[in-house]
Design a protein around this motif. Sequence first.
Motif, PDB file in Angstrom:
ATOM      1  N   PRO A   1      -2.552  -6.580  -0.220  1.00  0.00           N
ATOM      2  CA  PRO A   1      -3.312  -6.306  -1.444  1.00  0.00           C
ATOM      3  C   PRO A   1      -2.726  -5.185  -2.302  1.00  0.00           C
ATOM      4  N   VAL A   2      -2.185  -4.138  -1.664  1.00  0.00           N
ATOM      5  CA  VAL A   2      -1.605  -3.042  -2.454  1.00  0.00           C
ATOM      6  C   VAL A   2      -0.363  -3.522  -3.193  1.00  0.00           C
ATOM      7  N   LEU A   3       0.493  -4.250  -2.472  1.00  0.00           N
ATOM      8  CA  LEU A   3       1.695  -4.787  -3.125  1.00  0.00           C
ATOM      9  C   LEU A   3       1.325  -5.752  -4.233  1.00  0.00           C
ATOM     10  N   ASP A   4       0.346  -6.607  -3.975  1.00  0.00           N
ATOM     11  CA  ASP A   4      -0.066  -7.595  -4.973  1.00  0.00           C
ATOM     12  C   ASP A   4      -0.572  -6.905  -6.236  1.00  0.00           C
ATOM     13  N   SER A   5      -1.342  -5.827  -6.055  1.00  0.00           N
ATOM     14  CA  SER A   5      -1.893  -5.102  -7.199  1.00  0.00           C
ATOM     15  C   SER A   5      -0.792  -4.425  -8.003  1.00  0.00           C
ATOM     16  N   LEU A   6       0.147  -3.774  -7.305  1.00  0.00           N
ATOM     17  CA  LEU A   6       1.255  -3.119  -7.998  1.00  0.00           C
ATOM     18  C   LEU A   6       2.115  -4.135  -8.738  1.00  0.00           C
ATOM     19  N   ALA A   7       2.370  -5.272  -8.090  1.00  0.00           N
ATOM     20  CA  ALA A   7       3.177  -6.314  -8.725  1.00  0.00           C
ATOM     21  C   ALA A   7       2.469  -6.894  -9.944  1.00  0.00           C
TER      22      ALA A   7
END
Length: 443
Positions: free
Chosen positions: A47-53
């Motif tokens: 989720p953190v990577l998805d949000s940053l991306a």
Amino acid sequence: MFPLGTFVCSLAILQVVIAKQPNILFILADDFGRNDVGCHVSEIHTPVLDSLAATGIKLNNYYIQPICTPSRSQLMSGRYQIHTGLQHAIIWAPQPNGLPLSMPTLADCLKKQGYSTHIIGKWHLGFYKEVYTPIHRGFDSFYGYLTGAEDYFTHFRNARVAFNKTVKEMSGLDFRHNMEVVRNQNGSYSAHVFADRAIKLVRQHALYNIDQPLFLYLPFQSVHAPLQVPKHYEKKYSFIKNLPRRTYADNGGQVRKGGNNWPLRGWKAQLWEGGIRGVGFIHSKLLKNSGTTYNGLVHISDWFPTLVHMAGGRTDHLHLDGYDLWSAISESQPSPRKELLHNIDPLHGQKGEGKWVPPPRHRYNESWINLEKDETNKNLWLFNIRKDPFEKRDVSSEYPDIVNHLLDRLSYYNSTAVPAYYPPFDPEADPALHGGVWGPWRD
């Protein structure tokens, strides 16, 4: 699992923070497959990577090298591996080899622009002499390990090394703060140790050194083999019955170690798309087009000139293979890169098995698919990657002019290559001769 984020063999995350000169956080992860990140509709939750991306720029045509040392060498040098002598395999722990000292690193160039430069995590660019270690290659500090793979908790690296007709077991601790051996982290999970160290470093920089720009290179050990996680991580993925995949769920993904590149063809250590097409994105307040996907061609060697130019430096005199892509990416312009060389390995030129591996959701699922038949003597393929990104249809017989053009380009690149340097293993590297630790063994 990454408390801060992630790169593939690879996933690359570039986070740039606005300042007089931008602060740069580059996060790298080996063996992160195309199908191993949430924004690619994977069963693995990121989720953190998805949000940053989602609030940055996703790199849809981002290419890396299929194994560890070559990817790192091209990131740190801005050069194809045919121009560093590292075009064959990796640098093994007992091998007297390293990124050539004649080549300035990305950290060297950023340091010249006034940056505070730090690496936390995996080096894997040589250490047989101290001058090849990070603090002599442009980094103000190093906290991590020098070899390519080790235990996530004990931080010991074991190796079975062949000398002539005998096999020798080598084992030693591989954890250092600059050149000092770190002995107090036994039992601590590396992802947590590296993340905590990174957070501490960033906070200290903000408190005491805010006027100096920061470059933090954070190459996590995860998700490289051996697959090890704390039990509470594994419990989150109990619905995945395939144990390697469940443990992995934390270079192209290594399908034999839980990674997955579906629907791309191939995997780690291969030159099919599954081994070289990485996962990457940029997150920054400097971006003019956040929330978009960039479809231009990007290669791992491009980070060197891109970041140095952002920092106010120049790389023209270095004759790099990488391109400065900041304006193209941040303003949605065409990429100045029109082609890239994956590799020319004169010692071992095989392309790999070339199969498609579906996600291993079940306990014993190893259903590999091979659409090509009778390939025993075949050594040339042509694919239209834009129309056929999964490399299912060879069109070499339909476009002989393109084939000849590409062979001419290959011949040109080969004419510029330096000899591959792959020295024999050295028994003097044995940690047993050096206090039980891996480290420099020659003056």
